[in-house]
Motif scaffolding. Structure first.
Motif, mmCIF file in Angstrom:
data_model
loop_
_atom_site.group_PDB
_atom_site.id
_atom_site.type_symbol
_atom_site.label_atom_id
_atom_site.label_comp_id
_atom_site.label_asym_id
_atom_site.label_seq_id
_atom_site.Cartn_x
_atom_site.Cartn_y
_atom_site.Cartn_z
ATOM 1 N N TYR A 1 48.052 28.445 54.736
ATOM 2 C CA TYR A 1 49.209 27.705 55.227
ATOM 3 C C TYR A 1 49.423 28.130 56.675
ATOM 4 N N TYR A 2 50.032 27.232 57.466
ATOM 5 C CA TYR A 2 50.177 27.499 58.899
ATOM 6 C C TYR A 2 51.652 27.385 59.291
ATOM 7 N N GLN A 3 52.144 28.413 60.030
ATOM 8 C CA GLN A 3 53.523 28.401 60.528
ATOM 9 C C GLN A 3 53.489 28.295 62.045
ATOM 10 N N PRO A 4 54.142 27.280 62.612
ATOM 11 C CA PRO A 4 54.098 27.083 64.068
ATOM 12 C C PRO A 4 54.780 28.232 64.803
ATOM 13 N N LYS A 5 54.288 28.478 66.033
ATOM 14 C CA LYS A 5 54.903 29.445 66.952
ATOM 15 C C LYS A 5 55.376 28.652 68.169
ATOM 16 N N LEU A 6 56.653 28.881 68.535
ATOM 17 C CA LEU A 6 57.316 28.038 69.536
ATOM 18 C C LEU A 6 57.679 28.843 70.778
ATOM 19 N N ASP A 7 57.410 28.239 71.941
ATOM 20 C CA ASP A 7 57.969 28.747 73.200
ATOM 21 C C ASP A 7 59.320 28.039 73.364
ATOM 22 N N MET A 8 60.396 28.761 73.028
ATOM 23 C CA MET A 8 61.722 28.139 72.962
ATOM 24 C C MET A 8 62.197 27.668 74.328
ATOM 25 N N ARG A 9 61.884 28.394 75.371
ATOM 26 C CA ARG A 9 62.392 28.036 76.703
ATOM 27 C C ARG A 9 61.740 26.753 77.206
ATOM 28 N N LYS A 10 60.433 26.577 76.883
ATOM 29 C CA LYS A 10 59.726 25.371 77.332
ATOM 30 C C LYS A 10 59.753 24.274 76.275
ATOM 31 N N TRP B 1 47.537 31.646 47.354
ATOM 32 C CA TRP B 1 46.631 31.518 46.210
ATOM 33 C C TRP B 1 47.085 30.309 45.394
ATOM 34 N N ALA B 2 46.250 29.287 45.363
ATOM 35 C CA ALA B 2 46.562 28.090 44.577
ATOM 36 C C ALA B 2 46.126 28.334 43.141
ATOM 37 N N HIS B 3 46.979 29.036 42.375
ATOM 38 C CA HIS B 3 46.627 29.417 41.013
ATOM 39 C C HIS B 3 46.638 28.179 40.111
ATOM 40 N N PRO B 4 45.621 28.051 39.254
ATOM 41 C CA PRO B 4 45.569 26.839 38.410
ATOM 42 C C PRO B 4 46.766 26.685 37.490
ATOM 43 N N GLN B 5 47.360 27.796 37.006
ATOM 44 C CA GLN B 5 48.492 27.712 36.082
ATOM 45 C C GLN B 5 49.824 28.039 36.753
ATOM 46 N N ARG B 6 49.811 29.025 37.658
ATOM 47 C CA ARG B 6 51.069 29.510 38.243
ATOM 48 C C ARG B 6 51.440 28.807 39.529
ATOM 49 N N GLY B 7 50.586 27.947 40.057
ATOM 50 C CA GLY B 7 50.901 27.247 41.291
ATOM 51 C C GLY B 7 50.609 28.108 42.514
ATOM 52 N N ILE B 8 51.324 27.856 43.606
ATOM 53 C CA ILE B 8 51.105 28.560 44.877
ATOM 54 C C ILE B 8 51.730 29.955 44.782
ATOM 55 N N ILE B 9 50.911 30.975 45.043
ATOM 56 C CA ILE B 9 51.358 32.377 44.971
ATOM 57 C C ILE B 9 51.240 32.986 46.362
ATOM 58 N N GLY B 10 52.285 33.698 46.780
ATOM 59 C CA GLY B 10 52.288 34.351 48.079
ATOM 60 C C GLY B 10 51.381 35.574 48.110
ATOM 61 N N PRO B 11 50.992 36.027 49.296
ATOM 62 C CA PRO B 11 50.049 37.146 49.405
ATOM 63 C C PRO B 11 50.625 38.461 48.903
ATOM 64 N N GLY B 12 51.946 38.616 48.910
ATOM 65 C CA GLY B 12 52.537 39.866 48.462
ATOM 66 C C GLY B 12 52.307 40.156 46.993
ATOM 67 N N GLU B 13 51.940 39.124 46.214
ATOM 68 C CA GLU B 13 51.749 39.323 44.782
ATOM 69 C C GLU B 13 50.321 39.686 44.405
ATOM 70 N N PHE B 14 49.361 39.430 45.310
ATOM 71 C CA PHE B 14 47.979 39.719 44.904
ATOM 72 C C PHE B 14 47.189 40.549 45.925
ATOM 73 N N LEU B 15 47.565 40.538 47.213
ATOM 74 C CA LEU B 15 46.804 41.338 48.184
ATOM 75 C C LEU B 15 46.919 42.844 47.942
ATOM 76 N N PRO B 16 48.110 43.394 47.582
ATOM 77 C CA PRO B 16 48.165 44.845 47.313
ATOM 78 C C PRO B 16 47.227 45.295 46.195
ATOM 79 N N ILE B 17 46.864 44.381 45.297
ATOM 80 C CA ILE B 17 45.979 44.751 44.183
ATOM 81 C C ILE B 17 44.570 45.052 44.679
ATOM 82 N N VAL B 18 44.131 44.367 45.742
ATOM 83 C CA VAL B 18 42.738 44.496 46.201
ATOM 84 C C VAL B 18 42.628 45.138 47.576
ATOM 85 N N GLU B 19 43.758 45.613 48.144
ATOM 86 C CA GLU B 19 43.690 46.115 49.510
ATOM 87 C C GLU B 19 42.870 47.386 49.638
ATOM 88 N N HIS B 20 42.629 48.104 48.536
ATOM 89 C CA HIS B 20 41.812 49.316 48.594
ATOM 90 C C HIS B 20 40.392 49.077 48.070
#
Length: 831
Positions: A565-574, A586-605
């Motif tokens: 997913y992409y979040q825009p970055k804005l130059d507010m003054r211009k 993570w587009a989980h087949p049963q649970r839908g869209i899952i944020g990285p905080g729920e699965f990245l800590p499991i595999v970060e090591h």
């Protein structure tokens, strides 16, 4: 032989020709010299007589004509000079014909030019001679003889060549005839023609071939007679059945060694294979007793052989014996199996015995090798998983029967994959072999060690009485495994971690014990490595759940279930979108869209985080490549995990990924790293950042202010951008401390010449305050939520809040926060 005569003949000819031409040149030169001097003297006498009357007058015309005529009388005269009372006259030869000899020839002749003076009264006549004619005469003689000599040499060598050619042709015919004769064409003959030697050689060969052919014919006739006689003898003695039995036994033993004996046990025949295995030739073995030739070196082998042969010759059944050690005459041994049977007449009478045996050494060794390989690891020589399973069950049973403790220790080399990738598989294999050797030395005869695969080893410690013995053994063993490994002359540092499961007599299987040791090993890994950890039953369910979730994430990566997913970055003054931050989902087949905080800590090591990181880089660059048609100035930000970023080959792998997308300039990519990821080895992280910046890539320190931020780290890390954590930005309008922190971060960035961007901008008031504090770049829900790639361009096209943000930019900057009311900052952004 004729070819070798070429050189001595050439030397003889050269010597003879040299002597001959030396003598001939001397003779011809002497003759020409005498003739040359004689002609000169006759000319001088003639001129004296002719010039005396002319000088008496004196008649100058007559004198001049006389001198000129002298040049015609002698071709060797080059000039005639006369000095008399009336003056000086001279006659010179102005042109000369080209000499018929080469320019180098006069150096080999001693005929030289000379002057002759003639006194005629008071007058003096000087005649100058050059030996043109004498030298020409000598050259003609030498040249003619040289042509004759060259012709003679050519004839001689031509004759020698003809002789050599004739001899080679004769020898070639002889070789061809010999080969045909050897191949069975006994009727071949050589034609008797050519040189005397060729005719004699052909006659000799033909005589020899005729005699040999006669002998062969005679032998064939004799063989035919013997065969006929043997057939008649066999028919007369009615032994056709016995011969048939003999042939059947022989045919059944094709490729095997065969020895036949008479009733007394003495050898009658022994075939080639038997001769090779026993080392005895047939001529020497025939008539010897069987046990003197067929020598069995194993215990009771000879005794069993003699007993079997006696039983066979007595009319007994066939005897089959295997795994016997046969010692040859030269002392070599091999493993054989043999069969002994009786040779009988048609009436069933025993006439002798036949012993058939074969060499089974290679087959036995192959079976032993297959048996060994099925239970051992090829690389280290340790028992493998299959052998471990058998021994494991035995040790569990023994521990259950005797009430002892059994410790199951699972070892894993720390960072082995990194060493294997950086130094090569050869070094990795050598480390595994050395580690296996240390484990084997420790195990000795009492314990049992095996290799499961990769860098995992299992050690069984049986017959233990308390946990203290396990602690002592593991401390000693981990210290041994932590010693440097010497590979190709270089020392490689390596440590190991271990998980321990202890069998205490309860009802549990060997597989469960090994699984518990594996879970304990995982705990040792995540708590720091280079240590051992005992299995804790209370954590079993938690660890199992963690394992399952890590397996599920790994499967999601392989199934391509991840998305960006992409979040825009804005130059507010211009009021301009400057880029996007790529955020993992993570587009989980049963649970839908899952944020990285729920699965990245499991595999970060684990190394799964590396696979995820490289996938994110490729996907972000691919998307940016398509967006460059819309806006070529967008910069895309990608978060990099610490384990991924600190890999030894991170720069090389990143360079390869960038090369896959040549249309995306490297400066369009920004890597975001947490400041905490640099604390473990800041020098290494700094080196990686500098190498990446050399490619054009920029860096942002993510969540700045939440970790162990210090100006020391900020000074040493060559970052390009600071990201203010959203926890400070979100509450800065109501929490003065957060406001001061945001202002401090902006000030730090300005002091170090870095850019600064704020996360968590949820309202226009947040943006207005940030611009008044000096931060123009922002991202957050107040601008846009993260969205799939296919929604970005439509959102950008409909983005109409740029004017609102630019209006907020017209508010005056805040110089100091210390003059604000202490009661809060809720109205600060509107002042």
């Amino acid at each position: 032989m004729y070819s070798r005569l070429f050189l001595p003949i050439f030397v003889i000819i050269a010597v003879v020709v040299g002597v001959r031409y030396h003598l001939m040149l001397a003779s011809e030169t002497s003759y020409a010299q005498a003739r040359y001097l004689k002609d000169a003297g006759e000319l001088a006498t003639h001129l004296r007589k002719t010039l005396q009357p002319a000088l008496a007058t004196p008649d100058r015309g007559s004198i001049d004509a006389t001198l000129s005529s002298a040049l015609l009388l002698n071709a060797d005269l080059s000039a005639a000079r006369l000095d008399y009372a009336g003056g000086h006259l001279e006659a010179l030869r102005t042109t000369r014909a080209t000499p018929p000899y080469p320019g180098w020839f006069p150096r080999f002749s001693h005929i030289e030019s000379f002057n002759r003076t003639v006194d005629i009264g008071s007058a003096t006549l000087v005649l100058s001679f050059e030996p043109v004619l004498p030298l020409a005469q000598v050259w003609r003689s030498v040249h003619q003889q040289a042509l004759i000599s060259a012709l003679n040499v050519t004839i001689i060598y031509t004759l020698l060549g003809i002789i050599i050619f004739a001899n080679k042709r004769m020898l070639r015919r002889l070789a061809e005839a010999t080969n045909r004769f050897q191949n069975g064409d006994h009727a071949v003959r050589l034609p008797v023609r050519g040189t005397l030697e060729g005719r004699m050689l052909a006659s000799t060969f033909n005589n020899m071939a005729q005699r040999v052919q006669a002998l062969v014919h005679k032998l064939q006739q004799s063989q035919n007679d013997l065969s006929a006689q043997l057939t008649r003898t066999l028919l007369a003695q009615q032994q056709l059945q016995a011969e048939k039995d003999r042939i059947e036994v022989t045919l059944a033993s094709i490729g095997d060694a065969v020895i036949t004996t008479d009733l007394t046990g003495r050898i009658e025949t022994i075939n080639d294979v038997a001769q090779q295995l026993t080392g005895w030739h047939e001529s020497r073995a025939r008539g010897m007793e069987l046990h003197q030739v067929f020598i069995l070196a194993n215990n009771f082998g000879q005794h069993s052989l003699l007993k079997s042969m006696r039983a066979v010759t007595a009319g007994g059944e066939v005897v089959k014996v295997g795994n016997q050690s046969l010692r040859s005459r030269m002392g070599q041994t091999c493993t054989v199996e043999y069969t002994a049977n009786a040779i009988r007449t048609r009436e069933g009478e025993v006439q002798g015995a036949v012993l058939v045996f074969r060499d089974v050494t290679e087959r036995r060794q192959l079976m032993q090798q297959i048996s060994w390989q099925s239970n051992h690891d090829i690389l280290t020589g340790l028992p493998n998983r299959s052998a471990l399973a058998q021994r494991f069950e035995q040790e569990v049973q023994r521990a259950r029967e005797h009430g002892h403790l059994l410790a199951v220790c699972l070892f894993d080399l720390d960072h082995f994959q990194h060493v294997n990738q950086s130094l090569g598989q050869v070094v990795g294999d050598e480390i595994l072999k050395q580690a296996a050797s240390r484990l084997h030395d420790f195990a000795g005869q009492r314990h049992y060690v095996a290799r499961l695969g990769g860098d995992e080893f299992v050690l069984l410690l049986p017959e233990l009485y308390d946990r203290g013995a396990i602690d002592h053994a593991m401390s000693k063993l981990l210290a041994a495994l932590a010693r440097d490994y010497v590979c190709e002359g270089e020392a490689v540092s390596m440590s190991a971690s271990a998980g321990i499961a202890v069998y205490t007599g309860n009802d549990i299987s060997a597989d469960s014990l090994l699984r518990h040791a594996d879970q304990a090993l995982y705990q040792a890994k995540i708590t720091g490595r280079n240590r051992y950890h005992f299995f804790d039953a209370d954590l079993d369910e938690q660890v199992r759940t963690h394992y399952n979730r890590r397996t599920e994430v790994r499967a999601a990566v392989r199934a391509n279930e991840l998305a960006l997913y992409y979040q825009p970055k804005l130059d507010m003054r211009k009021g301009r979108i400057i880029g996007m931050e790529a955020l993992l989902r993570w587009a989980h087949p049963q649970r839908g869209i899952i944020g990285p905080g729920e699965f990245l800590p499991i595999v970060e090591h684990s190394d799964v985080i590396i696979d995820i990181g490289e996938w994110v880089l490729r996907e972000a660059l691919r998307q940016l490549q398509s967006w460059r048609v819309f806006d070529a100035n967008w910069v895309i930000s990608v978060n990099i995990a610490a384990r991924h970023f600190q890999r030894h080959d991170f720069v090389e792998r990143l360079t390869a990924i960038l090369a896959e997308y040549p249309d995306v300039p490297p400066h369009m990519l920004e890597l975001e790293i947490l400041e905490s990821s640099a604390l473990s080895d800041i020098a290494h992280v700094r080196s990686i950042m500098l190498d990446c910046q050399a490619l054009g890539i920029s860096f942002a320190l993510d969540d700045f202010g939440t970790g162990y931020s210090s100006m020391s780290y900020l000074k040493r890390l060559p970052a390009d951008m600071l990201k203010i954590d959203q926890s400070f930005v979100r509450n800065m309008l109501v929490d003065r401390d957060d406001l001061h922190l945001v202002s401090a971060v902006i000030g730090l960035a300005r002091s170090f010449g870095l850019g600064v961007i704020a996360e968590g901008v949820e309202t226009i008031e947040h943006g207005a305050m940030l611009m008044r504090l000096g931060c123009d770049l922002a991202q957050g829900y107040g601008i846009a939520r993260p969205m799939p790639a296919d929604e970005v361009l439509s959102w950008v096209a409909s983005f109409d809040k740029a004017a609102v943000w630019q209006a907020a930019a017209s508010l005056p900057p805040i110089v100091s926060l210390h003059g604000e009311p202490a009661g809060g900052t809720s109205q600060l952004a509107l002042i």
